[in-house]
Scaffold this motif. Sequence first.
Motif, PDB file in Angstrom:
ATOM      1  N   THR A  71      39.038  34.765  18.997  1.00 57.58           N
ATOM      2  CA  THR A  71      38.833  34.713  20.500  1.00 57.58           C
ATOM      3  C   THR A  71      38.807  33.252  21.037  1.00 57.58           C
ATOM      4  OG1 THR A  71      36.346  34.647  20.068  1.00 57.58           O
ATOM      5  CG2 THR A  71      37.413  36.924  20.452  1.00 57.58           C
ATOM      6  N   MET A  73      40.119  29.705  22.252  1.00 56.05           N
ATOM      7  CA  MET A  73      41.182  28.900  22.969  1.00 56.05           C
ATOM      8  C   MET A  73      42.180  28.134  21.859  1.00 56.05           C
ATOM      9  SD  MET A  73      40.285  27.606  26.721  1.00 56.05           S
ATOM     10  CE  MET A  73      38.577  27.266  27.036  1.00 56.05           C
ATOM     11  N   LEU A  99      32.719  30.602  27.844  1.00 54.53           N
ATOM     12  CA  LEU A  99      34.021  30.266  28.569  1.00 54.53           C
ATOM     13  C   LEU A  99      34.721  29.512  27.641  1.00 54.53           C
ATOM     14  CD1 LEU A  99      32.709  29.712  32.204  1.00 54.53           C
ATOM     15  CD2 LEU A  99      34.021  31.915  31.398  1.00 54.53           C
ATOM     16  N   GLY A 100      34.208  29.341  26.472  1.00 49.01           N
ATOM     17  CA  GLY A 100      35.257  28.899  25.469  1.00 49.01           C
ATOM     18  C   GLY A 100      35.256  27.551  24.992  1.00 49.01           C
ATOM     19  N   SER A 237      37.185  28.097  32.883  1.00 50.12           N
ATOM     20  CA  SER A 237      37.882  29.385  33.302  1.00 50.12           C
ATOM     21  C   SER A 237      39.199  29.044  33.926  1.00 50.12           C
ATOM     22  CB  SER A 237      37.232  29.652  34.646  1.00 50.12           C
ATOM     23  OG  SER A 237      35.670  29.861  34.377  1.00 50.12           O
ATOM     24  N   ALA A 238      39.520  27.850  34.467  1.00 51.48           N
ATOM     25  CA  ALA A 238      40.844  27.465  34.691  1.00 51.48           C
ATOM     26  C   ALA A 238      41.818  27.272  33.497  1.00 51.48           C
ATOM     27  CB  ALA A 238      40.910  26.233  35.663  1.00 51.48           C
ATOM     28  N   SER A 240      41.464  28.492  30.311  1.00 53.31           N
ATOM     29  CA  SER A 240      41.729  29.980  29.981  1.00 53.31           C
ATOM     30  C   SER A 240      42.666  30.525  30.492  1.00 53.31           C
ATOM     31  CB  SER A 240      40.306  30.773  29.988  1.00 53.31           C
ATOM     32  OG  SER A 240      40.468  32.058  29.537  1.00 53.31           O
ATOM     33  N   THR A 241      42.508  30.576  32.172  1.00 53.17           N
ATOM     34  CA  THR A 241      43.740  31.382  32.895  1.00 53.17           C
ATOM     35  C   THR A 241      45.059  30.787  32.601  1.00 53.17           C
ATOM     36  OG1 THR A 241      42.062  31.543  34.537  1.00 53.17           O
ATOM     37  CG2 THR A 241      44.375  31.796  35.265  1.00 53.17           C
ATOM     38  N   LEU A 242      45.255  29.428  32.563  1.00 54.92           N
ATOM     39  CA  LEU A 242      46.505  28.948  32.251  1.00 54.92           C
ATOM     40  C   LEU A 242      46.886  29.200  30.681  1.00 54.92           C
ATOM     41  CD1 LEU A 242      45.835  25.504  34.048  1.00 54.92           C
ATOM     42  CD2 LEU A 242      47.487  27.421  34.869  1.00 54.92           C
ATOM     43  N   GLU A 244      45.696  31.670  28.495  1.00 56.22           N
ATOM     44  CA  GLU A 244      45.468  32.793  27.939  1.00 56.22           C
ATOM     45  C   GLU A 244      45.815  33.856  28.918  1.00 56.22           C
ATOM     46  OE1 GLU A 244      41.732  32.063  25.022  1.00 56.22           O
ATOM     47  OE2 GLU A 244      41.149  32.421  27.072  1.00 56.22           O
ATOM     48  N   LEU A 245      45.944  33.879  30.069  1.00 59.55           N
ATOM     49  CA  LEU A 245      46.387  34.755  30.905  1.00 59.55           C
ATOM     50  C   LEU A 245      47.843  34.706  31.519  1.00 59.55           C
ATOM     51  CD1 LEU A 245      43.408  35.645  33.238  1.00 59.55           C
ATOM     52  CD2 LEU A 245      43.974  36.520  31.061  1.00 59.55           C
ATOM     53  N   CYS A 246      48.359  33.415  31.687  1.00 60.90           N
ATOM     54  CA  CYS A 246      49.579  33.366  32.082  1.00 60.90           C
ATOM     55  C   CYS A 246      50.690  33.374  31.441  1.00 60.90           C
ATOM     56  CB  CYS A 246      49.657  31.882  32.924  1.00 60.90           C
ATOM     57  SG  CYS A 246      48.794  31.692  34.401  1.00 60.90           S
TER      58      CYS A 246
END
Lengths: 246, 246
Positions: A71, A73, A99-100, A237-238, A240-242, A244-246
């Motif tokens: 889990t 990053m 949040l990592g 969070s930013a 992680s978004t860039l 892990e989500l994008c």
Amino acid sequence: MQRYFTTQTAQLGQTVTLEGEAAHHLQRVMRGQLDDQVEIVTANQQAYRAKVTALQTTTVSLQLQAALPSTEMSRRVLIACGIPKKTKADWIVQKGTELGAAGFIFFASQYGIAKWPPQRQAKKLTRLRKIALEAARQAHRNVIPTVNIVANLTALCQQVKDIGIVAYEESGKQGEHAALVQTAQQLRAGQTLLAVFGPEGGLAPAEVLQLRQAAFVPAGLGPRILRAETAPLYLLSALSTLWELC
Amino acid sequence: MQRYFTTQTAQLGQTVTLEGEAAHHLQRVMRGQLDDQVEIVTANQQAYRAKVTALQTTTVSLQLQAALPSTEMSRRVLIACGIPKKTKADWIVQKGTELGAAGFIFFASQYGIAKWPPQRQAKKLTRLRKIALEAARQAHRNVIPTVNIVANLTALCQQVKDIGIVAYEESGKQGEHAALVQTAQQLRAGQTLLAVFGPEGGLAPAEVLQLRQAAFVPAGLGPRILRAETAPLYLLSALSTLWELC
């Protein structure tokens, strides 16, 4: 499912033994029984589903039954904060761990009002490391973030990193919004980002200058003014978004 | 610079008059003087730099001198949370306001342990709205987020929105990571996203089903398990990153 960390090294199918607080928690707090399933993270940061095979007075033995996905990053993010007031360090560490964050570094800064005198630092660190461990268990991390204190900004600049950024309110106000995304794209898997945040009063201009001279990139975190304890959570969070989500 | 909200409508060059707590804060707490500069947000959500032109016993008059850029997200994000324990609602509202939420809706949910009985709801709302106002001032928002309570999930599903999502831990665990980014891309400027979060125990399967039947999209927030009060902050930071930094 409860997750526990062990300093033992073991492979799939092998047995590990929990001791101390982890064994106490599994046996007494959770009232664990033979054949119960929990998650174990071994010394090499690999998580496993594991089965309780023996309950002794102060230890619990478990067999590692299935490897679990990481889990973490793909890049390491170190959060460096000017010493904040009251219990804000507690919750920067708790939420930042969820949040990592790979680790936290607190440093004395010019506009900081709170002081952690040397004789109290060991106790502070013990407390913050316990919070990091508990949050890592809850968040199902594979890594327990490190927590450290350095004397000043000069010591902070010497920390090992691949890229450094400094969260700078003025950058956000002036409409700078590309530096964070560019930094996220530059950082390769396994590399380390060191992100510096001021205390409640912000960083002094001389401190920002010192960081810039040490190659830290000023990065805006959007147009709103974030409190000292909120900015690191936005950054994590930013990223992680860039990543892990994008 | 201090920022105050007024319910008056005024244009550049015109004068507004602060009353009540805002006038008290500027005059007594900040010891404001003639010609001091502050920021004023008018009823139409436009912020101005303004100069103090008169100090009366309970009011302060200010002339609007320069329009300031908006700090609002281009889309409205409503955060709906199962009623959380202790003071967690306080800080979801405080941090969520800093991070740009348009409003907060609390609802009673199946696994929620905390209850807000009807006779205590008015007091709760007054407290939370005051926190939202203070955080909006500090974060230099143009909007004071709304705070409301609805009776249950059925009432929540009827709230006006363009897209609804539900933060769902199982989605994250199963590696779902595209829904949030897709939703962010679909939402047009001026549209409203309603994002639903469970309380500490999460949402019950029947609640997730009811939301899905009401066209809420399950969205993962990365591979780590976030606490009930952390997940909304991740979402707001993620949307800011996608809309304001990328």
